[in-house]
Design a protein around this motif. Structure first.
Motif, short mmCIF file in Angstrom:
data_model
loop_
_atom_site.label_atom_id
_atom_site.label_comp_id
_atom_site.label_asym_id
_atom_site.label_seq_id
_atom_site.Cartn_x
_atom_site.Cartn_y
_atom_site.Cartn_z
N GLN A 5 -58.25 -6.27 -18.28
CA GLN A 5 -58.32 -7.70 -17.96
C GLN A 5 -58.26 -8.54 -19.23
O GLN A 5 -57.57 -9.56 -19.26
CB GLN A 5 -59.59 -8.01 -17.17
N GLU A 6 -58.96 -8.12 -20.27
CA GLU A 6 -58.92 -8.85 -21.53
C GLU A 6 -57.51 -8.83 -22.13
O GLU A 6 -57.04 -9.83 -22.66
CB GLU A 6 -59.91 -8.25 -22.52
N HIS A 7 -56.85 -7.70 -22.02
CA HIS A 7 -55.48 -7.58 -22.53
C HIS A 7 -54.54 -8.51 -21.77
O HIS A 7 -53.72 -9.22 -22.37
CB HIS A 7 -55.02 -6.13 -22.43
N LEU A 8 -54.65 -8.53 -20.46
CA LEU A 8 -53.81 -9.42 -19.64
C LEU A 8 -54.10 -10.88 -19.96
O LEU A 8 -53.18 -11.71 -20.03
CB LEU A 8 -54.04 -9.16 -18.16
N ASP A 9 -55.36 -11.22 -20.18
CA ASP A 9 -55.73 -12.59 -20.52
C ASP A 9 -55.11 -12.99 -21.86
O ASP A 9 -54.59 -14.10 -22.00
CB ASP A 9 -57.25 -12.71 -20.58
N ALA A 10 -55.13 -12.09 -22.83
CA ALA A 10 -54.53 -12.38 -24.13
C ALA A 10 -53.02 -12.59 -24.00
O ALA A 10 -52.45 -13.48 -24.63
CB ALA A 10 -54.82 -11.23 -25.11
N ILE A 11 -52.37 -11.79 -23.18
CA ILE A 11 -50.93 -11.95 -22.95
C ILE A 11 -50.65 -13.32 -22.33
O ILE A 11 -49.75 -14.03 -22.74
CB ILE A 11 -50.38 -10.82 -22.06
N ALA A 12 -51.44 -13.68 -21.33
CA ALA A 12 -51.24 -14.96 -20.64
C ALA A 12 -51.45 -16.14 -21.60
O ALA A 12 -50.74 -17.14 -21.52
CB ALA A 12 -52.18 -15.07 -19.45
N LYS A 13 -52.40 -16.03 -22.49
CA LYS A 13 -52.68 -17.13 -23.44
C LYS A 13 -51.58 -17.28 -24.47
O LYS A 13 -51.39 -18.36 -25.01
CB LYS A 13 -54.03 -16.90 -24.11
N ARG A 14 -50.86 -16.21 -24.79
CA ARG A 14 -49.77 -16.28 -25.77
C ARG A 14 -48.52 -16.94 -25.22
O ARG A 14 -47.68 -17.41 -25.96
CB ARG A 14 -49.40 -14.88 -26.25
N ARG A 15 -48.38 -16.93 -23.92
CA ARG A 15 -47.16 -17.48 -23.31
C ARG A 15 -47.12 -18.99 -23.41
O ARG A 15 -48.11 -19.67 -23.24
CB ARG A 15 -47.07 -17.07 -21.84
N GLN A 16 -45.93 -19.49 -23.67
CA GLN A 16 -45.72 -20.93 -23.69
C GLN A 16 -45.33 -21.37 -22.29
O GLN A 16 -44.69 -20.65 -21.55
CB GLN A 16 -44.57 -21.28 -24.66
N SER A 17 -45.74 -22.57 -21.94
CA SER A 17 -45.38 -23.05 -20.61
C SER A 17 -43.89 -23.38 -20.56
O SER A 17 -43.30 -23.83 -21.54
CB SER A 17 -46.21 -24.27 -20.22
N LEU A 18 -43.30 -23.15 -19.43
CA LEU A 18 -41.88 -23.42 -19.22
C LEU A 18 -41.72 -24.77 -18.55
O LEU A 18 -42.55 -25.19 -17.76
CB LEU A 18 -41.26 -22.33 -18.33
N VAL A 19 -40.62 -25.42 -18.86
CA VAL A 19 -40.30 -26.70 -18.24
C VAL A 19 -39.00 -26.51 -17.47
O VAL A 19 -38.00 -26.04 -18.02
CB VAL A 19 -40.14 -27.81 -19.30
N ILE A 20 -39.01 -26.86 -16.20
CA ILE A 20 -37.81 -26.78 -15.38
C ILE A 20 -37.21 -28.18 -15.30
O ILE A 20 -37.84 -29.11 -14.82
CB ILE A 20 -38.12 -26.24 -13.97
N ASN A 21 -35.99 -28.30 -15.81
CA ASN A 21 -35.28 -29.58 -15.81
C ASN A 21 -34.28 -29.57 -14.66
O ASN A 21 -33.41 -28.71 -14.60
CB ASN A 21 -34.54 -29.78 -17.14
N LYS A 22 -34.42 -30.52 -13.75
CA LYS A 22 -33.52 -30.59 -12.61
C LYS A 22 -32.53 -31.74 -12.82
O LYS A 22 -32.89 -32.82 -13.25
CB LYS A 22 -34.30 -30.83 -11.32
#
Length: 65
Positions: A35-52
């Motif tokens: 769970q800690e490993h998955l949390d660290a992975i999630a925190k490293r990700r940048q948010s994506l922006v969807i442009n329509k």
């Protein structure tokens, strides 16, 4: 599974034997580490922006793993 009537007695005995061999404390520790490993992975990700634009969409942002 042990309470079900449609599960064979031999299967129930195997399940009990497997449960007796499990180190529940170690298993719990391993789950927490995952769970800690998955949390660290999630925190490293940048948010994506969807442009329509009309019927088209594009994604911007950095994908990291």
């Amino acid at each position: 599974m042990l309470a079900r009537k449609d599960v064979a007695e031999q299967t129930k005995k195997r399940l009990l034997a497997i449960r007796a061999e499990l180190d529940m404390t170690r298993l719990h520790h391993e789950i927490l580490l995952c769970q800690e490993h998955l949390d660290a992975i999630a925190k490293r990700r940048q948010s994506l922006v969807i442009n329509k634009r009309g019927s088209y969409a594009s994604v911007s942002g950095e994908l990291t793993t």
